[in-house]
Design a protein around this motif. Structure first.
Motif, short mmCIF file in Angstrom:
data_model
loop_
_atom_site.label_atom_id
_atom_site.label_comp_id
_atom_site.label_asym_id
_atom_site.label_seq_id
_atom_site.Cartn_x
_atom_site.Cartn_y
_atom_site.Cartn_z
N LEU A 175 -52.94 -18.61 -57.65
CA LEU A 175 -53.59 -17.83 -56.60
C LEU A 175 -52.53 -17.48 -55.57
O LEU A 175 -51.83 -18.38 -55.09
N MET A 176 -52.37 -16.18 -55.28
CA MET A 176 -51.32 -15.79 -54.32
C MET A 176 -51.86 -14.84 -53.27
O MET A 176 -52.79 -14.08 -53.53
N LEU B 160 -63.58 -23.37 -55.92
CA LEU B 160 -63.38 -22.06 -55.30
C LEU B 160 -64.70 -21.30 -55.39
O LEU B 160 -65.46 -21.49 -56.34
N PRO B 161 -64.99 -20.40 -54.43
CA PRO B 161 -66.29 -19.72 -54.39
C PRO B 161 -66.68 -19.08 -55.72
O PRO B 161 -65.84 -18.47 -56.39
N ASN B 162 -67.95 -19.23 -56.08
CA ASN B 162 -68.53 -18.61 -57.29
C ASN B 162 -67.76 -18.90 -58.56
O ASN B 162 -67.64 -18.04 -59.43
N SER B 163 -67.19 -20.09 -58.67
CA SER B 163 -66.44 -20.40 -59.88
C SER B 163 -66.56 -21.88 -60.17
O SER B 163 -67.12 -22.64 -59.38
N GLY C 37 -66.84 -27.50 -71.63
CA GLY C 37 -67.88 -26.53 -71.26
C GLY C 37 -67.28 -25.20 -70.84
O GLY C 37 -66.08 -24.99 -70.94
N ALA C 38 -68.15 -24.30 -70.38
CA ALA C 38 -67.67 -22.97 -70.02
C ALA C 38 -67.05 -23.01 -68.63
O ALA C 38 -67.54 -23.71 -67.75
N THR C 39 -65.95 -22.28 -68.47
CA THR C 39 -65.31 -22.20 -67.16
C THR C 39 -65.67 -20.86 -66.53
O THR C 39 -65.53 -19.82 -67.18
N ILE C 40 -66.15 -20.88 -65.32
CA ILE C 40 -66.38 -19.61 -64.61
C ILE C 40 -65.13 -19.37 -63.78
O ILE C 40 -64.86 -20.09 -62.82
N PRO C 41 -64.31 -18.37 -64.18
CA PRO C 41 -63.03 -18.19 -63.47
C PRO C 41 -63.25 -17.69 -62.05
O PRO C 41 -64.20 -16.97 -61.78
#
Length: 340
Positions: free
Chosen positions: A20-21, A139-142, A174-178
């Motif tokens: 993340l930059m 992190l938000p929504n992930s 499990g599934a990762t929400i990026p």
């Protein structure tokens, strides 16, 4: 045990690491005309992708065999160190701040990275000399967390190597929400069929494809009055006034005569939403005035009325821009989402 496997190249599998930059860091990695990132791609053999979008934060994805990833990381770490040295040459600071990188790691892998009672992360810190911090919240929504590593470029490279080993040994469950960084609050605005992006205080014409998309959208549906899009909002009144009437409305002559005839547009806004348009000490309304170039007057609250009148005066393009920005503020307030 692990060491021997690493040195035999048994770990040379394809891996993806996300960073993340901030925009400024991304600019440094891309370089003039993309030369820096091109060189990094060629010399490391890793695929380096940078997320699109006018966001304050961007995701840089590095994919490849582990040795290619380490080379790419080394180049990024040294580039950031060079930036630090350059920025220090004109500052009085004497101690050199460390290079800092933020990795984005699926939360399901963070446990292995921290280890029982923090044993793994402590071992990584001690053996590499880098500072490593795993964020407590996702992190938000992930379902990803930020892992911040800082230190000298060499410490960072050693640290990334150890993190890669952990990630390979314990794949995500499990599934990762990026994590996808959110755009700045008004990434693209439309006026007169042209798209603009906001940079600082200025609206800058945006690449054509968005404009084309917008024109298509405009053919389908004219600018919807608020009343139709959301039953909570009363409809708008759209009187057009001559330039003189507009001046009377706006108070005495405000130098409008020289410009093309200005039109006036009135909106009614529910009282409880007016605050989000005015902003703290008028910051938001001033921003909207500056960006749109329109004059905007907000009537004082009248006794017993649950609505406030807003009068927008200017060229049709300025008015449409002001309207868009006001609508965007309302939408973000009502849905609790950043205006897209």
């Amino acid at each position: 045990m692990m060491e021997s496997k690493v040195s035999e190249g048994g770990l040379n599998v394809t891996l993806t690491i996300r960073l993340l930059m901030h925009g400024k860091e991304v600019g440094s990695i891309i370089g003039k005309k993309g030369e820096t990132v091109k060189k990094m791609r060629e010399e490391s053999g890793a695929r380096i992708n940078i997320s699109e979008g006018n966001c304050p934060e961007r995701i840089v994805t590095i994919t490849g065999p582990t040795d290619a990833i380490f080379k790419a990381f080394a180049m990024i770490a040294y580039k950031f160190e060079e930036d630090i040295i350059n920025s220090m040459s004109n500052s009085p600071a004497t101690s050199k701040p460390p290079v800092t990188l933020r990795l984005v790691v699926p939360a399901s892998q963070c446990g292995s990275l921290i280890g029982k009672g923090g044993s793994k992360i402590k071992e990584i810190r001690e053996s590499t000399g880098a500072q490593v911090q795993v964020a407590g919240d996702m992190l938000p929504n992930s379902t990803e967390r930020a892992v911040t590593i800082s230190g000298t470029p060499d410490a960072i490279i050693q640290c990334v190597k150890q993190i890669c080993v952990v990630m390979l040994e314990s794949p995500p469950k499990g599934a990762t929400i990026p994590y996808r960084p959110k755009p700045a609050s008004t990434p693209v605005i439309f006026a007169g069929g042209q798209a603009y992006t906001i940079q600082g205080q200025y609206a800058i014409p945006h690449p054509d494809q968005l404009t084309k998309l917008h024109q298509l959208a405009m053919q389908q549906t004219p600018f919807p009055p608020l009343g139709q899009t959301n039953p909570a909002f009363p409809g708008e009144k759209l009187p057009l006034h001559s330039s003189e009437e507009a001046q009377n409305l706006m108070g005495q002559s405000s130098g409008l005569d020289a410009s093309p005839p200005a039109s006036t547009h009135e909106l009614t806004i529910p009282n409880d939403l007016i605050g989000c348009i005015i902003g703290r000490q008028g910051t938001k309304i001033n921003e909207i005035r500056q960006m749109s170039g329109a004059q905007i007057k907000i009537a004082n609250a009248t006794e017993g009325s649950s609505e406030r009148q807003i009068t927008i005066t200017g060229s049709p393009a300025n008015i449409s821009l002001a309207q868009y920005l006001i609508n965007a503020r309302l939408t973000s307030e009502v849905t609790g989402m950043g205006a897209l």
